[in-house]
Design an enzyme around this catalytic site. Structure first.
Site, mmCIF file in Angstrom:
data_model
loop_
_atom_site.group_PDB
_atom_site.id
_atom_site.type_symbol
_atom_site.label_atom_id
_atom_site.label_comp_id
_atom_site.label_asym_id
_atom_site.label_seq_id
_atom_site.Cartn_x
_atom_site.Cartn_y
_atom_site.Cartn_z
ATOM 1 C CG HIS A 72 -2.023 -0.971 1.150
ATOM 2 N ND1 HIS A 72 -1.826 -2.321 1.349
ATOM 3 C CD2 HIS A 72 -3.339 -0.816 0.865
ATOM 4 C CE1 HIS A 72 -2.978 -2.954 1.205
ATOM 5 N NE2 HIS A 72 -3.915 -2.068 0.914
ATOM 6 N N PRO A 73 0.361 2.314 -0.619
ATOM 7 C CG PRO A 73 -1.007 3.876 -1.705
ATOM 8 C CD PRO A 73 -0.911 2.415 -1.334
ATOM 9 C CD GLU A 91 -13.282 5.880 -6.885
ATOM 10 O OE1 GLU A 91 -12.828 4.753 -7.164
ATOM 11 O OE2 GLU A 91 -14.499 6.152 -6.839
ATOM 12 C CD GLU A 92 -9.695 2.883 -2.033
ATOM 13 O OE1 GLU A 92 -10.294 1.888 -2.464
ATOM 14 O OE2 GLU A 92 -8.528 2.855 -1.600
ATOM 15 C CD GLN A 93 -3.787 8.152 -0.698
ATOM 16 O OE1 GLN A 93 -3.249 9.252 -0.781
ATOM 17 N NE2 GLN A 93 -3.116 7.065 -0.339
#
Lengths: 295, 295, 295, 295
Positions: A72-73, A91-93
């Site tokens: 994960h980033p 999209e989530e961030q």
């Protein structure tokens, strides 16, 4: 993520490679999770698919889990700045407002990310899709106080939640979910009949605003069955009941005040699993009430 | 009703005739009620004055009570049409939307008034200042089923409520009222600390909109004492707490869903007695909550 | 464990070696925990001493924690059969009925212990002092399903609880604990006055049986202040309030049934920290009630 | 009252005179009540018979109601001393301990009876079958403060309750009543499964002591359906659930204290209508719980 959701029956017709292409991305950069549940297909619900994938992760070795975490980033980290996130992460961030941080906020995130990685040896993971910057910071601060083992477990838990939310954008839920209500008059010790209730969708998939008006029957339940039913109506989102408690107790002959303590009682709740039954009741007297997620 | 409210200390300086001129109208066309409490003056609060006046009515003979009941006009009745109401009654019926009924609604009220008078021998009384047409009709239908004796008692109860609301427009409340809060985390069995809470005034006297932002301390109470205090701030009206339950449980490390069941919990409540202490707490877990008027 | 408890003021007078001799055994075979808090002495409460010791453990390395876990004997294991337990472990296992297991039960424990150690690489730890055989087995089965990391954390949590219970047998608590009550009438929206309440001690230190009879005042609280106060009265154990809800609602004029739904309401609760404030209220109507550990 | 209860089907076969002979005594010295419901026979339940009789009384003239009130003896009054009570009144007053009052208590009752009659012009009526002397005195004092009209209504209400209790001794209830349970884990937001529950009958018709042991299923309900069902099992009386909350939360992995706040939760409730459905649930977390009469 822009393709239309795949139905469970269509998912069942895919070959192995197509299956992995479809749901392999829900665990970040880790198609092995999707591969490991292939032999359990077909799945009758997103719930059962998610359960199988989560079990595959939980029973993997600690090394494999660590690799999954580190796939994960950083939240608001270098990959984000360099625009190198997976489409899903981006999209989530973005939805959590992390794409538009001020420089000060960005510095704070960078500092916490570094502190976290220095302490635990892996990246901080939080399912951020519907979280605000503020919630993310609250959570970050609290979790920095944990032990490494507790955080390792917490990251895996968050990864399961991320996978759940991603599955909901990729697949069409089974048609099994519904929403029910019940109103009990705790001052009278009986079901509250003829109470008017309004249901609004505050956010989420589908029409926003008032989506139903109901009246309770003699058993305190909604006349006409569930308020919402099936994957077209009963969608992930935030909803609000408004219970007309004032008129009900006026009808019951309670000597209410000019400005009664309770009049229109709002109850705001989230639906996270559109395949599930949510029972959201109200237990009320003229001077207080309770609610809970029931079954 | 358009004169500014009289303070309790000014009320104490009035002679008997002035006292009766000031508060004699709160019991419709019945200054004898005010006269009968003269010797108990001065009053330190509207609450104690109202209590004394109500006791004078309650201990009066049934004939005198019947005369008091019949001193009231029909709701939306002939006196209203002929514009012959007392100023107080006119304002109250207007606020409940009874001045602008359609012909059909008017006919319905007329019919119910007649049915009621035929059954019980006196007029229907309901404290209508903050009620809607709908509440009034609900109440009317329910009360038509009562016995005469029960209705007689109910009318007297409603007259006391009308008197209370009228006193609140004539006098300035004592400076004793205040609003407190407490948040308990029932999943953790401990006070909820560092929870953010917003307070809005929804309607009533004073500024409408957000009137305070708070954070709970280690004991789950508001840092800085009462949220509202004294007759300038703590006014009759409808208020709304919003509890940021979502951030609190994120901080506590609960593994919440992407769309948590509870996130921002609204709690709408009315203040009817601005001289009183209202304690309005929240007992919450991630999946349910209770509230009540406490002390 | 048979010496009389040491007061906190006496503890403060001990030299380092004596301090460690006194409280070093509360973390099984690990006097280093007591040694590491020496410089924080003196301690004003068992609570603060325990907090310091727990923090020392939590911030230790994983290797050191693993050694601490493995310093504990199996529950009902070989050390117990060979009578090689520490005095503390022997007493605790005996109180939970583990000294008198049948052969079948013993075999079951042995099998679960082996399965657990094979899966996780360390011994199963549970604070058993007040647990039954049944509770221990329920817990054992549930925890066998955890991941290794989660179990590691859980064992440390249990060790802290064991240490707490051992400290309570070694030291005399600070004189700060007390028990309060509050009764709210949720049907009337007001404090319940003149309600009779009986308090019994069901088990634990001190007199067993009825230890107090109370009546609520106008604010719904106990006339005369806390029901129990200080380390002589407010001891670790199980207590029971009995609220005479039936007489209260009879007095309030509720038309109760011949056999009312609620009459004498029992509320059984445990006190685990005798230095703390326990607020144990009742919110009741004639048809339901709530209680919780408040503050 | 010593004859065996008559079944509803046998009641349906009686001629008018026999019907009145059987149930005419439930309204004291007032067989006209039974006569006035003859044409509504047959009755499928005691509940519907009682409802019809109560409606006949409620719609009678005030004079007729006053005569009904005055058909009752004083509580502990002259008729009792002279042994001139109806069999029904004698039994009821005896069960409440009124047959064995001390002289001081007798004087107190006599004085209150006289004060009451002087104020209201009719006798004090209270359904005393299951009440204690203390409850009766609490109620007496509270009701002396009412207005005449409110007391008149209250006496009629009490007479309906007396009639209900008398019907239950004369007739055999319909076979429709049952008892259900539900346990919700409010900390986990889900039904509590595998919770052990014990049911005792504390007093009333049938076996006293433990009458059932249950385990909840996945939906938090009792495996095997209702706990009690039908007029042989589900009798008027006082019952007690004991919920093994401690073992449940141990199984769920909650880190409970050595002496947990909640362990075995007792819930004592009365069944007054054996033809009805009683739903008596528990909503619990490790630190608090609620219950109510549900449906």
């Amino acid at each position: 993520m822009s393709s239309p959701p795949v139905s469970l029956s269509d998912l069942a017709k895919l070959d192995d490679a197509q299956f992995v292409a479809t749901v392999g991305g829900v665990y970040e950069n880790s198609p092995w999770v999707a591969e490991s549940v292939l032999e359990q297909a077909p799945f009758v619900s997103i719930t059962s698919l998610h359960k199988a994938m989560a079990a595959a992760v939980d029973s993997a070795s600690e090394d494999k889990k660590l690799a999954l975490i580190n796939a994960h980033p950083d939240l608001a980290g270098k990959a984000a700045l360099a625009d190198e996130l997976t489409a899903e992460s981006k999209e989530e961030q973005g939805k959590a407002g992390l794409a538009t941080l001020t420089q000060t906020e960005l510095d704070k995130f960078t500092k916490m990310n570094e502190e976290y990685k220095a302490k635990f040896g892996f990246v901080f993971i939080l399912a951020v899709r519907n979280a605000t910057k503020h919630t993310i910071l609250s959570s970050f601060e609290a979790r920095l106080k944990n032990t490494r083992m507790k955080e390792f477990e917490e990251c895996v838990t968050q990864i399961h939640k991320i996978a759940w939310m991603r599955l909901l954008t990729v697949l069409e839920p089974a048609d099994t979910g519904f929403l029910t209500c019940h109103v009990l008059d705790t001052a009278g010790g009986k079901p509250a009949d003829k109470m008017k209730i309004v249901l609004k969708r505050v956010s989420g998939g589908g029409e926003i605003g008032i989506i139903g008006e109901f009246v309770t029957n003699e058993d305190g339940r909604l006349t006409g069955g569930p308020a919402l039913k099936g994957n077209k109506e009963f969608t992930v989102g935030v909803y609000e009941w408004t219970f007309n408690v004032g008129d009900y107790f006026a009808k019951e002959g309670s000597a209410l005040a000019g400005t009664p303590f309770l009049s229109n009682v709002p109850l705001v709740f989230g639906i996270d699993n559109p395949e599930d039954h949510y029972h959201v009741p109200l237990l009320c007297s003229p001077y207080g009430y309770s609610t809970y997620r029931g079954s």
